[in-house]
Structures are given as structure tokens and as C-alpha cells.
Scaffold this motif. Structure first.
Motif, PDB file in Angstrom:
ATOM      1  N   TYR A   1       0.999  -1.236   0.071  1.00  0.00           N
ATOM      2  CA  TYR A   1       0.101   0.042   0.149  1.00  0.00           C
ATOM      3  C   TYR A   1       0.833   1.365  -0.002  1.00  0.00           C
ATOM      4  O   TYR A   1       0.623   2.290  -0.888  1.00  0.00           O
TER       5      TYR A   1
ATOM      6  N   GLY B   1      -7.714   4.952   1.716  1.00  0.00           N
ATOM      7  CA  GLY B   1      -7.645   5.336   0.293  1.00  0.00           C
ATOM      8  C   GLY B   1      -6.531   5.459  -0.478  1.00  0.00           C
ATOM      9  O   GLY B   1      -5.509   5.003   0.123  1.00  0.00           O
ATOM     10  N   ASP B   2      -6.938   6.050  -1.452  1.00  0.00           N
ATOM     11  CA  ASP B   2      -5.729   6.145  -2.521  1.00  0.00           C
ATOM     12  C   ASP B   2      -4.861   7.428  -2.173  1.00  0.00           C
ATOM     13  O   ASP B   2      -4.005   7.685  -3.482  1.00  0.00           O
ATOM     14  N   ASP B   3      -5.024   8.123  -1.395  1.00  0.00           N
ATOM     15  CA  ASP B   3      -4.366   9.346  -1.076  1.00  0.00           C
ATOM     16  C   ASP B   3      -3.605   9.381   0.383  1.00  0.00           C
ATOM     17  O   ASP B   3      -3.881   8.453   1.203  1.00  0.00           O
ATOM     18  N   ARG B   4      -2.599  10.291   0.458  1.00  0.00           N
ATOM     19  CA  ARG B   4      -1.854  10.115   1.638  1.00  0.00           C
ATOM     20  C   ARG B   4      -2.636  10.538   2.879  1.00  0.00           C
ATOM     21  O   ARG B   4      -1.991  10.534   3.966  1.00  0.00           O
ATOM     22  N   GLY B   5      -3.608  11.149   2.688  1.00  0.00           N
ATOM     23  CA  GLY B   5      -4.689  11.378   3.764  1.00  0.00           C
ATOM     24  C   GLY B   5      -4.886  10.187   4.604  1.00  0.00           C
ATOM     25  O   GLY B   5      -5.213  10.623   5.733  1.00  0.00           O
ATOM     26  N   SER B   6      -4.612   8.919   4.152  1.00  0.00           N
ATOM     27  CA  SER B   6      -5.010   7.992   4.886  1.00  0.00           C
ATOM     28  C   SER B   6      -3.899   7.674   5.908  1.00  0.00           C
ATOM     29  O   SER B   6      -3.997   6.493   6.593  1.00  0.00           O
TER      30      SER B   6
ATOM     31  N   LEU C   1       0.545   4.504  -2.589  1.00  0.00           N
ATOM     32  CA  LEU C   1       0.898   5.817  -2.190  1.00  0.00           C
ATOM     33  C   LEU C   1       2.229   6.382  -2.838  1.00  0.00           C
ATOM     34  O   LEU C   1       2.531   7.650  -2.772  1.00  0.00           O
TER      35      LEU C   1
END
Length: 466
Positions: free
Chosen positions: A304, A365-370, A309
Motif C-alpha cells: 500500500y 484510500g488512495d491518497d496520503r490523507g489515509s 501511495l
């Protein structure tokens, strides 16, 4: 008549007198115990580092020594085959020839093989070194664990020692991933091998002074048929899990044959009475679940972080520092938890906490906010996983006489090695069933969480009857 009644009256008073309370178990370590613990923990930590330190360095090793792409996996597989296949045999050998003797021999082999791997100039030399490292791990781990369990009396002291051992072992896996990236980026992949050499030398200097030898007064014969069937069975099992699934059938058949051999043996490698103990069976199954799920979760999160990311290998490795902190906290906390609630409760509570934390990762999710969710969930999961692992070690080695601790810890170490080996192939097979990588990782996370939850519940139910 009164004189005749006196003995009866005296007897009645004696029966009703309050009995003195049983002495509380000692919870203080002596200075010698601390020295023993330090030596054994350093050795176990180094073995854990050695297991994972090469993962990040594999592509660079392949380029430097001319490994084919398919040949790279054998750097890890050769180690796993030797480490898992010979662990149970060496656990019994430790009981027969002396735990300290086998521990020191394994540490010497680890130092020499690490030096050979660091100086290797061909794939063949490096593979031989990696096999030797696996054999050293198979010797040192059960011998070290049995020295630890026999040096600390069953109860709070042993639980504390096993908790610290588990914490440093898990921290070692994480440290290995980080250290491998740092050494490879800043120095050379060769230092992933060479870093073991000075540590092994230090242990070999101190251990003979600190550790006491432990072996029976009368040495029984080694169960050769049992040794052959179980070692071949475990080798086939690990080979089937990592390379050729058809070998799983041969592995299962050999392990069934091992059971019948042990029932007939006058001096069995693993006495059947140990194999039929509920605490040994369900403790080891719970431990297998803990190792299968947490090590494979690291693999999933590596995919992941790097492939979804876009993190570098070093940044991904550093991200697992939070998981390492959780496992250290869980290991330190485990002995107190077990002292208050018991090993069975630790297994169940730790497994359920790990399952809940793993389930939370389905929301990635697919963004670095996760990233915040990943760090929080892996930290909590690390605490739960280590609580379960220490509960497994205490459960699987309790109620076993000192002269059979090598066998008990050999079984536990075999469980550990097979669990580490099984996890990644299982989760890889789940990931590839989805056309989108993130969806495959999400599905594997759900499977992982379900395995942990079911394992915790079953362990709780069947250990309650023990």
C-alpha cells in the motif's frame, strides 16, 4: 470420659485452625537473572533483525551478484526452509546435549555465516550463507527460549521475561526493515549481513559466563525416525507454501507419519502427551494465527505504501516504526495483564484488539490523507498482536517440566517460523484476485481481520476447558 474425649477435641481444633496463606510468588529479578535476560534478549533481537533486514535490499543484491528475478525469492525461501524445517529437531537436541552448548554453537554459526554472506562474490556463496543463517536460527531460537523459561520460575517472572522477549522480537522485525533500508542506501547491502558479526562475538564472549548448562543426567537416545519424518514434513510444508503447492500433500503425509512414529517410540522426539495437551495445541494454534496475520499485514501495508501511495522503500520502512512502538508497548504491558487476568484472557483480548485494528485498515484510500489511519491502526494492532503472542508463549510452555522445555519451546518456535512463512503467500493469493491493487489489499485486510477474530474466539472457547 473427659480424658477419652480430649484427642477428638484436639483434632477438631486442629482441623478448624486457619492455615497460613501460601507464599506470594516472587516478582523480583536477581542480578544474575537480569544478566541472563540481557544476553538472551540480545540474541533473540538479532535473529529477528536478521529475518527482515534483507527484504528491502533484495533488488540491490540481485543486481550486485547477478541473481535472476526468480532466484531472488530463494534468498528468503532458503532461510525459511532451514529455520522452520529444523527448529523442532534442534529444540529436542537442546534437551539432550545441553541448551547452552547448542545456543553457543548456533551463535557461532550465525557469526560465521553472516561474515560469509557479507563477503560473498557469487549467488552460490550467498545462498549457502543464507541456509546456514537459517540453521543457526533454528538452533538458537528454541535453545534461547528454553534457557529463558528454565531460568525464570513459572509465574510473574517468566511472564515478564517472555513479554520482554516478545516485545524485542517484534521490534527486531521492524528494526530489520528500517535498518536494511538505511544500510543499503548509505553503505552497502553487505552490511545487512556484516552487522551481525560483532553482536554474535559479544554474545559468545558473555554467554559462557552468564548462562548455566542444562541437560539431563542420563542422555536418552535421539528418535531418528521421528527426526527424519518431522524435518522432512516441515521442509515440504514450507516449500509448498513458498514455491510448489503440490509439496503440501507430501508435507501433510509426513507429519501424519510423524504422529504414528511418536506413538510407538520409546524415546520420542516430541512425547505424545505434550502433543495432546490442550494448552499446547490451542496455545500454538493461537500463536500461528498471530504470526500469520501480523507478518502478512506488514507485507500488505508495504504494498500500500509503495505501490499505492508511492513511498520509497526507506520511507515505507520508517513508517513501520509506529508498529514497532506498539509491539514494544504490548510486550512490556503483557506480563502485568497476564498476572492480573491470565494468559487465556491475554490471547483473546489481544486477538480481538488486533482484529478490530486490522478491520479499520479497510478504510484506507488512495491518497496520503489515509496515513494517519494507517499509523493509528498499526500501532493498536501491534499492541494487540504482542499481547496475544506473549499469551501464546506463556500458555504453550506452562505446565511443562524443565527437562522438556526445549521440546515445548521448539514447538512454539516452529509455530512462529511457519506462521511467518505462511502469511505472505496467503495474502498475496488474496490480493491478486482483484483487478485493482487497492481493492485487492482491502479484501486481504478483511480476510486477515476475520482470521484473527476467529482464532481468538476459538482459543478462548477451547482453552477455557483446559
Amino acid at each position: 470420659m473427659a480424658a477419652l474425649d480430649l484427642p477428638a477435641q484436639t483434632h477438631a481444633r486442629t482441623e478448624t485452625e486457619p492455615q497460613p496463606p501460601a507464599p506470594a510468588p516472587d516478582t523480583r529479578m536477581t542480578a544474575r537473572m537480569r544478566l541472563v535476560l540481557v544476553v538472551l534478549l540480545v540474541a533473540q533481537f538479532m535473529l529477528a533483525v536478521d529475518f527482515s533486514i534483507l527484504n528491502v535490499a533484495l533488488p540491490v543484491i540481485g543486481q550486485g551478484l547477478g541473481f535472476t528475478l526468480g532466484g531472488l525469492q530463494w534468498i528468503a525461501t532458503a532461510f525459511a526452509l532451514a529455520a522452520a524445517g529444523f527448529t523442532l529437531l534442534f529444540g529436542r537436541v537442546a534437551d539432550l546435549v545441553g541448551r547452552r552448548r547448542l545456543f553457543l554453537g548456533g551463535m557461532a554459526l550465525l557469526g560465521v555465516s553472516s561474515l560469509a554472506g557479507g563477503l560473498a562474490t557469487s549467488p552460490e556463496v550467498l545462498m549457502a550463507a543464507r541456509v546456514a543463517q537459517g540453521l543457526a536460527t533454528a538452533a538458537v531460537t528454541p535453545a534461547g527460549l528454553s534457557l529463558l523459561t528454565s531460568s525464570f520460575p513459572e509465574g510473574p517472572l517468566r511472564a515478564r521475561a517472555l513479554g520482554l522477549n516478545g516485545a524485542l522480537m517484534s521490534a527486531g522485525f521492524t528494526t530489520g526493515a528500517i535498518l536494511g533500508g538505511v544500510l543499503t542506501d548509505l553503505l552497502s547491502w553487505r552490511w545487512a549481513f556484516l552487522v551481525n558479526v560483532p553482536v554474535a562475538l559479544a554474545v559468545l564472549v558473555v554467554a559462557p559466563i552468564v548462562l548455566k548448562e542444562s541437560r539431563p543426567a542420563v542422555r536418552p537416545r535421539l528418535d531418528v525416525p521421528g527426526a527424519i519424518t518431522v524435518t522432512a514434513g516441515l521442509l515440504a510444508l514450507v516449500y509448498g507454501l513458498t514455491t510448489e503447492p503440490l509439496a503440501l500433500v507430501a508435507g501433510a503425509a509426513l507429519l501424519v507419519a510423524f504422529w504414528f512414529v511418536e506413538r510407538r517410540s520409546a524415546s520420542p522426539l516430541v512425547p505424545v502427551r505434550i502433543l495432546t495437551r490442550r494448552t499446547v495445541v490451542w496455545g500454538n494454534l493461537a500463536g500461528l494465527v498471530a504470526f500469520v496475520t501480523e507478518t502478512s499485514l506488514v507485507f500488505l501495508m508495504t504494498l500500500y505504501l509503495q505501490d499505492v501511495l508511492g513511498f520509497s522503500p526507506l520511507a515505507a520502512g520508517l513508517s513501520f516504526g509506529v508498529l514497532g512502538a506498539g509491539t514494544v508497548l504490548g510486550g512490556v504491558f503483557a506480563s502485568r495483564f497476564i498476572g492480573r487476568y491470565g494468559a487465556r484472557t491475554a490471547l483473546v483480548a489481544g486477538g480481538l484488539l488486533q482484529a478490530a485494528a486490522t478491520l479499520a485498515l479497510y478504510g484506507l484510500g488512495d491518497d496520503r490523507g489515509s496515513l494517519g489511519l494507517l499509523l493509528a491502526a498499526t500501532f493498536a494492532g501491534g499492541v494487540g498482536n504482542m499481547l496475544a503472542i506473549v499469551g501464546f508463549m506463556v500458555t504453550a510452555t506452562s505446565g511443562i517440566s524443565d527437562h522438556e522445555q526445549g521440546t515445548a519451546t521448539g514447538l512454539a518456535t516452529m509455530t512462529q517460523q511457519i506462521g511467518i512463512t505462511m502469511g505472505t503467500p496467503i495474502m498475496s493469493a488474496v490480493v491478486v484476485t482483484a483487478p485493482v491493487l487497492l481493492d485487492g489489499i482491502g479484501l486481504a485486510v478483511l480476510v486477515n481481520a476475520a482470521i484473527v477474530a476467529v482464532g481468538a474466539v476459538l482459543a478462548g472457547v477451547f482453552l477455557r476447558r483446559a
